[in-house]
Design a protein around this motif. Structure first.
Motif, short mmCIF file in Angstrom:
data_model
loop_
_atom_site.label_atom_id
_atom_site.label_comp_id
_atom_site.label_asym_id
_atom_site.label_seq_id
_atom_site.Cartn_x
_atom_site.Cartn_y
_atom_site.Cartn_z
N GLN A 258 9.12 63.35 103.99
CA GLN A 258 8.69 62.18 104.73
C GLN A 258 7.15 62.09 104.73
OE1 GLN A 258 10.03 62.00 108.79
NE2 GLN A 258 9.38 59.87 109.03
N ILE A 259 6.47 63.21 104.91
CA ILE A 259 4.99 63.22 104.89
C ILE A 259 4.50 62.85 103.50
CG2 ILE A 259 2.96 64.71 105.05
CD1 ILE A 259 4.39 66.20 107.31
N ALA A 260 5.12 63.40 102.45
CA ALA A 260 4.73 63.08 101.08
C ALA A 260 4.96 61.60 100.80
CB ALA A 260 5.51 63.95 100.10
N GLY A 261 6.07 61.04 101.29
CA GLY A 261 6.34 59.61 101.11
C GLY A 261 5.33 58.76 101.85
N LEU B 222 2.24 59.66 102.64
CA LEU B 222 0.96 59.80 101.94
C LEU B 222 0.92 58.94 100.68
CD1 LEU B 222 0.12 63.61 102.26
CD2 LEU B 222 -1.14 61.69 103.21
N ALA B 223 2.02 58.93 99.95
CA ALA B 223 2.09 58.11 98.74
C ALA B 223 1.97 56.63 99.10
CB ALA B 223 3.39 58.39 97.98
N ALA B 224 2.62 56.20 100.18
CA ALA B 224 2.55 54.81 100.61
C ALA B 224 1.11 54.45 101.02
CB ALA B 224 3.52 54.56 101.76
N MET B 225 0.44 55.38 101.71
CA MET B 225 -0.95 55.15 102.12
C MET B 225 -1.88 55.05 100.90
SD MET B 225 -1.63 57.43 105.46
CE MET B 225 -2.76 56.45 106.39
N VAL B 226 -1.66 55.90 99.91
CA VAL B 226 -2.47 55.87 98.69
C VAL B 226 -2.26 54.55 97.98
CG1 VAL B 226 -2.76 56.90 96.41
CG2 VAL B 226 -2.63 58.36 98.42
#
Length: 153
Positions: free
Chosen positions: A7-10, A12-16
């Motif tokens: 969930q954190i990786a998802g 972070l990817a959405a924020m990027v």
């Protein structure tokens, strides 16, 4: 990888992706604003470009050297005549006699030119101007030029 880390990786990817998209949109908007500003500046510059004086970029001393010297030295009496009329300016008719006399004295300089062309030369040189086309008066540049002529002798 646990559920929290996915969930954190998802996130972070959405924020990027969001930052990248915002950067692209901001860049495109900045380019659009710059092109609009450039276009507006060009239009303003086109609208207010005044003709450069005949001796633009020269000092008065340079304007009186060589070829330019004869041209401006012959104009000094006319500039003095216009200056003597003050703020109201000198009637154009009063200058016609001066022009015809100067054309006789300096045929090489005035040959083939009309009185109207000579007045246009004074306008383009920005040494004299007429408000209504009937009276001619010296501009600030014309007064400065005349002052220089008087000091230089």
């Amino acid at each position: 990888m646990g559920p929290w880390s996915r969930q954190i990786a998802g996130n972070l990817a959405a924020m990027v992706y969001l930052i990248i998209a915002a950067s692209v949109v901001s860049f495109a908007g900045l380019v659009a604003l710059l092109s609009v500003a450039r276009s507006a500046a060009y239009k303003v510059r086109e609208a207010r470009v005044a003709p450069e004086p005949f001796f633009f970029g020269m000092t008065y001393a340079q304007a009186f050297e060589d070829d330019y010297g004869l041209i401006w030295q012959t104009q000094v009496p006319a500039l003095e005549l216009i200056w003597s009329a003050g703020r109201r300016g000198l009637p154009m008719q009063s200058l016609k006699a001066w022009f015809h006399n100067a054309a006789r004295l300096y045929p090489d300089l005035f040959e083939g030119h009309t009185f109207e062309e000579w007045v246009e030369f004074l306008h383009k040189s920005r040494v004299a101007n007429s408000d209504n086309g009937e009276r001619l008066h010296l501009t600030a540049l014309g007064c400065n030029l005349l002052d220089y002529c008087r000091m230089a002798g």
